[in-house]
Design an enzyme around this catalytic site. Structure first.
Site, PDB file in Angstrom:
ATOM      1  N   HIS A 175       0.992  -1.367   0.204  1.00  0.00           N
ATOM      2  CA  HIS A 175       0.127   0.306   0.212  1.00  0.00           C
ATOM      3  C   HIS A 175       1.332   0.800  -0.292  1.00  0.00           C
ATOM      4  O   HIS A 175       2.201   1.354   0.624  1.00  0.00           O
ATOM      5  CB  HIS A 175      -0.948   0.085   0.831  1.00  0.00           C
ATOM      6  CG  HIS A 175      -2.173   1.087   0.812  1.00  0.00           C
ATOM      7  ND1 HIS A 175      -2.079   2.041   1.730  1.00  0.00           N
ATOM      8  CD2 HIS A 175      -3.482   0.587   0.873  1.00  0.00           C
ATOM      9  CE1 HIS A 175      -3.182   3.072   1.107  1.00  0.00           C
ATOM     10  NE2 HIS A 175      -3.824   2.044   0.382  1.00  0.00           N
ATOM     11  N   ASP A 231      -8.229  -4.885   0.386  1.00  0.00           N
ATOM     12  CA  ASP A 231      -8.438  -6.644  -0.867  1.00  0.00           C
ATOM     13  C   ASP A 231      -7.708  -8.035  -0.838  1.00  0.00           C
ATOM     14  O   ASP A 231      -8.826  -8.798  -1.593  1.00  0.00           O
ATOM     15  CB  ASP A 231      -7.872  -5.706  -2.272  1.00  0.00           C
ATOM     16  CG  ASP A 231      -8.093  -4.789  -3.071  1.00  0.00           C
ATOM     17  OD1 ASP A 231      -9.389  -4.244  -2.508  1.00  0.00           O
ATOM     18  OD2 ASP A 231      -7.826  -3.884  -3.163  1.00  0.00           O
TER      19      ASP A 231
HETATM   20  N1  CMC Z   1       3.881  -7.772  -4.156  1.00  0.00           N
HETATM   21  C1  CMC Z   1       4.952  -8.337  -4.523  1.00  0.00           C
HETATM   22  N2  CMC Z   1       6.087  -6.766  -4.712  1.00  0.00           N
HETATM   23  C2  CMC Z   1       5.500  -5.445  -4.154  1.00  0.00           C
HETATM   24  C3  CMC Z   1       4.014  -5.508  -4.549  1.00  0.00           C
HETATM   25  C4  CMC Z   1       3.193  -7.164  -3.986  1.00  0.00           C
HETATM   26  N3  CMC Z   1       1.790  -6.480  -4.383  1.00  0.00           N
HETATM   27  N4  CMC Z   1       3.974  -4.305  -3.654  1.00  0.00           N
HETATM   28  C5  CMC Z   1       4.307  -3.600  -4.008  1.00  0.00           C
HETATM   29  N5  CMC Z   1       6.008  -5.191  -4.393  1.00  0.00           N
HETATM   30  C6  CMC Z   1       7.246  -3.712  -4.214  1.00  0.00           C
HETATM   31  C7  CMC Z   1       7.699  -3.177  -6.068  1.00  0.00           C
HETATM   32  O1  CMC Z   1       8.007  -3.853  -6.338  1.00  0.00           O
HETATM   33  C8  CMC Z   1       8.790  -2.056  -4.859  1.00  0.00           C
HETATM   34  O2  CMC Z   1       9.883  -3.210  -4.961  1.00  0.00           O
HETATM   35  P1  CMC Z   1      11.709  -2.435  -5.443  1.00  0.00           P
HETATM   36  O3  CMC Z   1      11.999  -1.037  -4.450  1.00  0.00           O
HETATM   37  O4  CMC Z   1      12.439  -3.291  -5.232  1.00  0.00           O
HETATM   38  O5  CMC Z   1      11.486  -1.635  -6.965  1.00  0.00           O
HETATM   39  C9  CMC Z   1       8.762  -1.827  -3.662  1.00  0.00           C
HETATM   40  O6  CMC Z   1       7.451  -3.473  -3.344  1.00  0.00           O
HETATM   41  C10 CMC Z   1       7.789  -0.935  -3.444  1.00  0.00           C
HETATM   42  O7  CMC Z   1       6.750  -0.294  -4.587  1.00  0.00           O
HETATM   43  P2  CMC Z   1       5.548   0.347  -5.447  1.00  0.00           P
HETATM   44  O8  CMC Z   1       5.118   0.275  -6.231  1.00  0.00           O
HETATM   45  O9  CMC Z   1       7.275   1.641  -5.260  1.00  0.00           O
HETATM   46  O10 CMC Z   1       4.601   0.700  -4.310  1.00  0.00           O
HETATM   47  P3  CMC Z   1       3.178   1.899  -4.569  1.00  0.00           P
HETATM   48  O11 CMC Z   1       3.438   2.518  -3.247  1.00  0.00           O
HETATM   49  O12 CMC Z   1       3.823   3.028  -5.809  1.00  0.00           O
HETATM   50  O13 CMC Z   1       2.968   0.753  -5.048  1.00  0.00           O
HETATM   51  C11 CMC Z   1       0.751  -0.530  -4.542  1.00  0.00           C
HETATM   52  C12 CMC Z   1       1.339   0.375  -4.417  1.00  0.00           C
HETATM   53  C13 CMC Z   1      -0.813  -0.742  -3.754  1.00  0.00           C
HETATM   54  C14 CMC Z   1       0.032  -0.046  -5.825  1.00  0.00           C
HETATM   55  C15 CMC Z   1       1.376  -1.607  -4.796  1.00  0.00           C
HETATM   56  O14 CMC Z   1       1.972  -2.350  -3.397  1.00  0.00           O
HETATM   57  C16 CMC Z   1       0.259  -2.943  -5.350  1.00  0.00           C
HETATM   58  O15 CMC Z   1       0.341  -2.869  -6.394  1.00  0.00           O
HETATM   59  N6  CMC Z   1      -0.022  -3.664  -4.311  1.00  0.00           N
HETATM   60  C17 CMC Z   1      -0.871  -4.878  -5.615  1.00  0.00           C
HETATM   61  C18 CMC Z   1      -2.003  -4.168  -6.253  1.00  0.00           C
HETATM   62  C19 CMC Z   1      -3.032  -4.295  -4.888  1.00  0.00           C
HETATM   63  O16 CMC Z   1      -3.502  -4.786  -3.323  1.00  0.00           O
HETATM   64  N7  CMC Z   1      -3.381  -2.447  -3.898  1.00  0.00           N
HETATM   65  C20 CMC Z   1      -4.349  -2.680  -3.780  1.00  0.00           C
HETATM   66  C21 CMC Z   1      -4.352  -1.621  -3.283  1.00  0.00           C
HETATM   67  S1  CMC Z   1      -5.068  -1.080  -1.414  1.00  0.00           S
HETATM   68  C22 CMC Z   1      -6.909  -0.750  -1.555  1.00  0.00           C
HETATM   69  C23 CMC Z   1      -6.763   0.295  -2.451  1.00  0.00           C
HETATM   70  O17 CMC Z   1      -6.100   1.786  -2.906  1.00  0.00           O
HETATM   71  O18 CMC Z   1      -8.228   0.376  -4.353  1.00  0.00           O
END
Ligand code: CMC
Length: 429
Positions: free
Chosen positions: A307, A364
């Protein structure tokens, strides 16, 4: 504490006031930065940008805290209903008995949609995604209420109470009608005696001579699901609603845009993606271990994990996890997906990759298992999120609309394309 902050650019210092929120959050108010220095800030993804002042929801992502108008989500989940929490988000205080009756009555009164809209459903192909239908229908709905969707702020605000109750009510009816239409089933009219979630299940699953009966607490579980989604600060869809509202657009148009923003798999669409992921893991015979390895190697994403704001357990995931276990137990369902989810969660929470990046289950992760148990088809999951998020969108629209000083949202960019070129030189090619 310092009440100003300084930015040094070259030899020049620029001083800006600090803003401190009621929970001690600090922000440097750089609204005059460009005028003073010619420079803008760059913050793609807005991870460091406060886009507004808001009284609605507080999140402390490091501690896993979520409060609406000061009330902890755990207390609201335990003691209130979706409609009470909706009222709280929109009006700033929990309703008295009388206020609740008026609000719930407004919601009940508006449960059915104009028959003219029934025909709109026929225009969609049978494989249309329910979120595409929902967004279009909410925007079309405004056309039936021109006095409430005038794009004249003062006028739209005069009708605000009715519009809010109407949207909370009709989003549920439209969602159920979408499902019925896609199944080739006749629409079921709302039952005005039923409570909010119960009425939704009735409109989804009743048949002409067979009324849907909730014998297993499904409507209570659904009410909790909706309550837990009621608002969540400046997420992608809520920011979209505020963005659209900032241009003066009416509430119908603004929430319709919110539905589109919610649809994506990184946001509300994640609840569908989680179930698909769990089903694929199950079908492949993996207990989750291989999937975790793939996620670490960047070959897969563990949906329902991570998140932008929470760097700790999402408190909603905690409540939903327990609730889905209870519901499955009550229904006597032994869902292997729950076991896989629990195993994934455990493995991820102990794994260095997830620990280092502070990736925890989000709302989720368990919500799909709960929705599936109460009979909601996977394709409708994100629609369910949208029904739940409606009060939050409405509350945020209201905050913008009532602020006479609010400006249109219009970020800057850093242009990285070609510099000036000469069209006449095209002939030389
Ligand atoms: N599985 C594996 N690795 C992950 C995940 C994941 N679900 N989420 C983040 N990471 C890794 C990402 O690859 C990055 O690694 P590195 O530092 O090596 O590059 C690190 O963690 C930081 O991630 P980020 O992409 O910079 O995080 P963000 O804040 O931009 O994205 C997120 C947040 C929710 C979009 C992302 O965690 C994600 O895509 N999660 C899966 C989708 C999901 O469950 N979304 C629902 C969010 S909660 C409800 C809502 O808001 O609707």
């Amino acid at each position: 504490m310092e009440n100003t902050g300084t930015i040094r650019l070259g030899d020049e210092n620029f001083e800006f006031p600090m803003i401190v929120g009621t929970e001690g959050e600090k922000a440097l108010d750089t609204r005059t930065l460009r005028a003073k220095s010619g420079c803008v800030t760059f913050d793609e993804g807005y991870g460091n940008t406060g886009s507004c002042l808001s009284d609605i929801t507080f999140i402390d992502g490091e501690k896993g805290i979520l409060r609406h108008r000061g009330y902890p989500i755990e207390q609201l989940a335990e003691r209130s209903t979706f409609l009470e929490t909706s009222y709280l988000a929109i009006y700033g205080e929990l309703p008295t008995q009388e206020e609740l009756e008026i609000f719930a009555n407004g919601v009940q009164t508006h449960a059915s949609v104009h028959t003219g809209m029934h025909h709109h459903f026929e225009g969609f192909p049978s494989n249309a995604h329910p979120m595409a239908i929902l967004s279009s229908m909410l925007n079309s709905l405004g056309a039936y209420y021109p006095e409430m969707s005038s794009n004249n702020r003062a006028q739209d605000l005069t009708h605000f109470d009715e519009t809010a109750a109407l949207l909370i009510s009709k989003v549920r009816t439209i969602a159920a009608m979408t499902y019925r239409q896609k199944q080739g089933l006749p629409f079921v009219f709302p039952d005005y005696k039923m409570r909010y979630a119960e009425n939704f299940l009735h409109m989804m699953f009743s048949e002409p001579y067979h009324q849907y009966e909730d014998t297993s607490g499904a409507s209570e579980a659904l009410d909790l699901f909706l309550l837990l989604h009621a608002d969540h600060e400046q997420n992608c869809s809520t920011s979209t609603v505020r963005m659209v509202a900032s241009g003066g657009a009416n509430l119908f148009a603004s929430v319709s845009a919110g539905v589109c923003a919610l649809w994506g798999p990184s946001h509300g669409g994640a609840n569908m993606a989680v179930i698909k992921m769990l089903e694929e893991i199950h079908a492949s015979g993996d207990d989750g271990s291989k999937f975790i390895q793939d996620a670490k190697e960047g070959k897969a994403k563990l949906m329902g994990f991570g998140h932008r704001v929470y760097k700790n357990y999402d408190p909603r995931a905690m409540i939903l996890g327990k609730s889905s276990e209870r519901v499955l137990e009550g229904l006597g369902i032994d869902d292997p997906l729950l076991d896989i989810a629990k195993h994934l969660e455990q493995a991820a929470l102990e794994d260095e990759y997830f620990v280092q990046r502070k990736l925890y289950p989000n709302v989720d992760f368990y919500s799909g298992i709960l929705l599936k148990a109460i009979g909601i088809p996977v394709e409708m999951f994100t629609v369910m999120f949208a029904i739940g998020r409606m009060p939050g969108w409405i509350a945020n629209w209201k905050e913008i609309a009532e602020n006479s000083k609010s400006r249109i949202h219009r970020p800057r960019q850093i242009y990285t394309g070609h510099t000036i070129r000469d069209y006449l030189k095209m002939d030389e090619r």
